[in-house]
Write an enzyme that holds these catalytic residues in place. Structure first.
Site, PDB file in Angstrom:
ATOM      1  N   ASP A  16       3.126   2.118  -4.493  1.00  0.00           N
ATOM      2  CA  ASP A  16       2.664   2.447  -5.420  1.00  0.00           C
ATOM      3  C   ASP A  16       2.341   2.060  -6.442  1.00  0.00           C
ATOM      4  OD1 ASP A  16       1.199   3.878  -7.155  1.00  0.00           O
ATOM      5  OD2 ASP A  16       2.314   5.939  -6.541  1.00  0.00           O
ATOM      6  N   VAL A  17       1.501   1.227  -6.672  1.00  0.00           N
ATOM      7  CA  VAL A  17       0.406   0.082  -7.696  1.00  0.00           C
ATOM      8  C   VAL A  17       1.279   0.721  -9.508  1.00  0.00           C
ATOM      9  CG1 VAL A  17      -0.995  -0.967  -6.527  1.00  0.00           C
ATOM     10  CG2 VAL A  17      -1.912   0.800  -8.091  1.00  0.00           C
TER      11      VAL A  17
ATOM     12  N   ASP B  32       0.957  -0.920  -0.017  1.00  0.00           N
ATOM     13  CA  ASP B  32      -0.036   0.077  -0.433  1.00  0.00           C
ATOM     14  C   ASP B  32       0.544   0.968   0.232  1.00  0.00           C
ATOM     15  OD1 ASP B  32      -2.010   1.792   1.154  1.00  0.00           O
ATOM     16  OD2 ASP B  32      -3.079  -0.070   1.384  1.00  0.00           O
TER      17      ASP B  32
ATOM     18  N   ASN C 240      -6.219  -5.395  -5.186  1.00  0.00           N
ATOM     19  CA  ASN C 240      -8.044  -4.369  -4.710  1.00  0.00           C
ATOM     20  C   ASN C 240      -6.847  -3.115  -4.785  1.00  0.00           C
ATOM     21  OD1 ASN C 240      -9.383  -4.408  -3.012  1.00  0.00           O
ATOM     22  ND2 ASN C 240      -7.529  -3.535  -1.653  1.00  0.00           N
TER      23      ASN C 240
ATOM     24  N   ILE D 112     -20.262  -0.379   0.250  1.00  0.00           N
ATOM     25  CA  ILE D 112     -19.789  -1.642   1.416  1.00  0.00           C
ATOM     26  C   ILE D 112     -19.226  -0.299   2.401  1.00  0.00           C
ATOM     27  CG2 ILE D 112     -17.693  -3.344   2.053  1.00  0.00           C
ATOM     28  CD1 ILE D 112     -19.529  -4.160  -0.138  1.00  0.00           C
TER      29      ILE D 112
ATOM     30  N   LYS E  24     -13.269  -0.047 -13.714  1.00  0.00           N
ATOM     31  CA  LYS E  24     -14.045  -0.601 -13.309  1.00  0.00           C
ATOM     32  C   LYS E  24     -14.762  -1.706 -14.145  1.00  0.00           C
ATOM     33  CE  LYS E  24     -13.053   0.100  -9.373  1.00  0.00           C
ATOM     34  NZ  LYS E  24     -11.820  -0.923  -8.486  1.00  0.00           N
TER      35      LYS E  24
ATOM     36  N   TYR F  32     -14.771   6.375 -12.893  1.00  0.00           N
ATOM     37  CA  TYR F  32     -14.556   5.506 -11.666  1.00  0.00           C
ATOM     38  C   TYR F  32     -15.181   3.806 -12.494  1.00  0.00           C
ATOM     39  CZ  TYR F  32     -14.990   2.396  -7.628  1.00  0.00           C
ATOM     40  OH  TYR F  32     -15.186   1.312  -6.822  1.00  0.00           O
TER      41      TYR F  32
ATOM     42  N   THR G 283     -16.476   1.086   3.855  1.00  0.00           N
ATOM     43  CA  THR G 283     -14.860   1.553   4.009  1.00  0.00           C
ATOM     44  C   THR G 283     -14.952   2.438   4.109  1.00  0.00           C
ATOM     45  OG1 THR G 283     -14.507   1.624   2.073  1.00  0.00           O
ATOM     46  CG2 THR G 283     -15.059  -0.796   2.048  1.00  0.00           C
TER      47      THR G 283
HETATM   48  N1  NAD Z   1     -15.794   0.351  -0.544  1.00  0.00           N
HETATM   49  C1  NAD Z   1     -16.428   0.441  -1.273  1.00  0.00           C
HETATM   50  O1  NAD Z   1     -17.675   0.800  -1.553  1.00  0.00           O
HETATM   51  C2  NAD Z   1     -16.638  -0.151  -2.727  1.00  0.00           C
HETATM   52  C3  NAD Z   1     -17.227  -0.972  -3.796  1.00  0.00           C
HETATM   53  C4  NAD Z   1     -16.570  -1.964  -4.997  1.00  0.00           C
HETATM   54  C5  NAD Z   1     -15.266  -1.728  -5.636  1.00  0.00           C
HETATM   55  N2  NAD Z   1     -14.343  -0.927  -4.139  1.00  0.00           N
HETATM   56  C6  NAD Z   1     -13.433  -1.361  -4.751  1.00  0.00           C
HETATM   57  O2  NAD Z   1     -12.239  -2.041  -3.517  1.00  0.00           O
HETATM   58  C7  NAD Z   1     -11.742  -1.674  -3.549  1.00  0.00           C
HETATM   59  C8  NAD Z   1     -10.519  -0.994  -1.906  1.00  0.00           C
HETATM   60  O3  NAD Z   1     -11.455  -0.306  -2.267  1.00  0.00           O
HETATM   61  P1  NAD Z   1     -11.979  -0.136  -0.253  1.00  0.00           P
HETATM   62  O4  NAD Z   1     -13.465   0.017  -0.313  1.00  0.00           O
HETATM   63  O5  NAD Z   1     -11.187  -0.892   0.701  1.00  0.00           O
HETATM   64  O6  NAD Z   1     -11.074   1.719  -0.213  1.00  0.00           O
HETATM   65  P2  NAD Z   1      -9.744   2.263   1.189  1.00  0.00           P
HETATM   66  O7  NAD Z   1      -9.789   3.340   0.411  1.00  0.00           O
HETATM   67  O8  NAD Z   1     -10.232   1.768   2.341  1.00  0.00           O
HETATM   68  O9  NAD Z   1      -9.262   1.335   0.589  1.00  0.00           O
HETATM   69  C9  NAD Z   1      -7.917   1.404  -0.766  1.00  0.00           C
HETATM   70  C10 NAD Z   1      -6.554   1.014  -1.082  1.00  0.00           C
HETATM   71  O10 NAD Z   1      -6.091   1.341  -1.508  1.00  0.00           O
HETATM   72  C11 NAD Z   1      -4.461   2.499  -1.027  1.00  0.00           C
HETATM   73  N3  NAD Z   1      -4.232   2.775  -2.422  1.00  0.00           N
HETATM   74  C12 NAD Z   1      -4.436   3.994  -3.122  1.00  0.00           C
HETATM   75  N4  NAD Z   1      -4.035   4.618  -4.452  1.00  0.00           N
HETATM   76  C13 NAD Z   1      -2.878   3.540  -4.165  1.00  0.00           C
HETATM   77  C14 NAD Z   1      -2.000   3.511  -4.965  1.00  0.00           C
HETATM   78  N5  NAD Z   1      -1.549   4.288  -6.193  1.00  0.00           N
HETATM   79  N6  NAD Z   1      -0.380   2.337  -4.944  1.00  0.00           N
HETATM   80  C15 NAD Z   1      -1.254   1.493  -3.645  1.00  0.00           C
HETATM   81  N7  NAD Z   1      -2.133   1.674  -3.420  1.00  0.00           N
HETATM   82  C16 NAD Z   1      -3.114   2.748  -3.398  1.00  0.00           C
HETATM   83  C17 NAD Z   1      -5.480   3.275  -0.308  1.00  0.00           C
HETATM   84  O11 NAD Z   1      -3.790   3.883   0.616  1.00  0.00           O
HETATM   85  C18 NAD Z   1      -6.323   2.438   0.789  1.00  0.00           C
HETATM   86  O12 NAD Z   1      -5.393   1.699   2.008  1.00  0.00           O
HETATM   87  C19 NAD Z   1     -11.103  -0.312  -4.705  1.00  0.00           C
HETATM   88  O13 NAD Z   1     -10.816  -0.986  -5.949  1.00  0.00           O
HETATM   89  C20 NAD Z   1     -11.855   0.476  -4.650  1.00  0.00           C
HETATM   90  O14 NAD Z   1     -12.480   0.454  -5.735  1.00  0.00           O
HETATM   91  C21 NAD Z   1     -15.222  -0.384  -2.980  1.00  0.00           C
END
Ligand code: NAD
Length: 269
Positions: free
Chosen positions: A64-65, A38, A91, A192, A161, A157, A194
């Site tokens: 950083d991905v 992360d 993720n 979700i 996706k 976004y 988060t």
């Molecule tokens: N929460 C929702 O409702 C939801 C719904 C559909 C999809 N998602 C997807 O699930 C995944 C996780 O999201 P989440 O809800 O846990 O969010 P979150 O913000 O809690 O976690 C995402 C993590 O990704 C990290 N991140 C951001 N940019 C980065 C980079 N350049 N390199 C490495 N890490 C990086 C952040 O620091 C964070 O720790 C994402 O791909 C998001 O699009 C989330």
């Protein structure tokens, strides 16, 4: 009883928060050695420490991905430490919200793509060779309900996706054709609860909303099951796809959304 991913080595990107964090915790509880990566250098090491203290096996590596250079180093580090990689969960992701696409700058569009799509491409490009040497495995890509349906205000976004969804299917076919024993699937969460909702950037023009979105409030209206999902409820689906329980599943999409994709319901008060 052996854990569902006992003895496997798993890499989870965006593993310091939300869904990624829940996946890291669940994989470790189910017997995997987990590498959480992360950009968050505060939460990541704390998570790894917490898991190790509880008897699990996890390390944190800053990543950083979007950096190809870093991907090369991360995979080399995993090869050196463990000599294998069984599970990749791509993720990490962000969502940039603007009410109208005309308010989105090219810079925001590119940033959205760089993390959500380039990051997933780089993960597969650099992890596949080690996974093939391992002799098989499972790749899980985090898409979204927004990768299946339109999402007004989140069109960039949604584009990333949707891209992840078909990228997963195409890589699944490449792996099947290669006969390398690697399965590839996408996961599509709904709303979700988060931290992502509290930090949705509104784009460089600042045209978006500034108030953080409350996922619970949004889900109560929009979700047939009447509530937001929990990160652990996504993690259990990812565990299924990562484990041998899903050994006949590839190129598939797992929707975990409280029913949103199926249709709408009018709940009794
Ligand atoms: N929460 C929702 O409702 C939801 C719904 C559909 C999809 N998602 C997807 O699930 C995944 C996780 O999201 P989440 O809800 O846990 O969010 P979150 O913000 O809690 O976690 C995402 C993590 O990704 C990290 N991140 C951001 N940019 C980065 C980079 N350049 N390199 C490495 N890490 C990086 C952040 O620091 C964070 O720790 C994402 O791909 C998001 O699009 C989330």
């Amino acid at each position: 009883m052996a854990g569902q991913v006992e003895g496997k080595v798993a890499l989870v990107t965006g593993g310091a928060s939300g869904i990624g964090e829940a996946i890291v915790e669940l994989f470790a509880r189910e017997g995997a050695t987990v590498i959480a990566t992360d950009i968050d250098e505060l939460r990541g090491p704390e998570l790894a420490k917490r898991i190790t203290k509880a008897g699990g096996q996890a390390i944190f590596l800053e990543q950083d991905v979007t950096s190809e250079e870093r991907w090369i180093k991360i995979v080399a580090e995993i090869a050196k430490r463990y000599g294998r990689l069984d599970i990749l969960v791509s993720n990490a992701g962000i969502g940039i919200a603007v009410p109208s696409i005309v308010d989105m700058t090219l810079g925001d569009w590119r940033k959205q793509n760089a993390i959500n799509l380039d990051g997933v491409f780089l993960s597969v490009k650099h992890c596949l060779p080690l996974m093939r040497k391992t002799g098989g495995g499972s790749i899980v890509m985090m898409s979204s309900l927004a990768g299946l349906r339109g999402a007004p205000g989140l069109s960039a976004y949604s584009a990333t996706k949707g891209g992840v969804r078909l990228f997963a299917k195409s890589i699944a076919m490449e792996c099947a054709a290669a006969g390398d024993g690697i399965r590839v699937n996408s996961v599509h969460p709904g709303i979700i609860d988060t931290p992502i909702w509290g930090k949705i950037p509104t784009g460089a023009t600042g045209a978006g909303q500034n108030a953080p979105i409350d996922p619970e409030e949004r889900a109560r209206v929009a979700t047939p099951l009447g509530r937001a999902g929990q990160a652990a409820e996504i993690a259990s689906g990812v565990l299924y796809l990562a484990s041998d329980a899903s050994r006949y599943v590839t190129g598939s999409e797992l929707v975990i959304d409280g029913g949103m994709n199926a249709g709408g319901v009018q709940r009794r008060a």
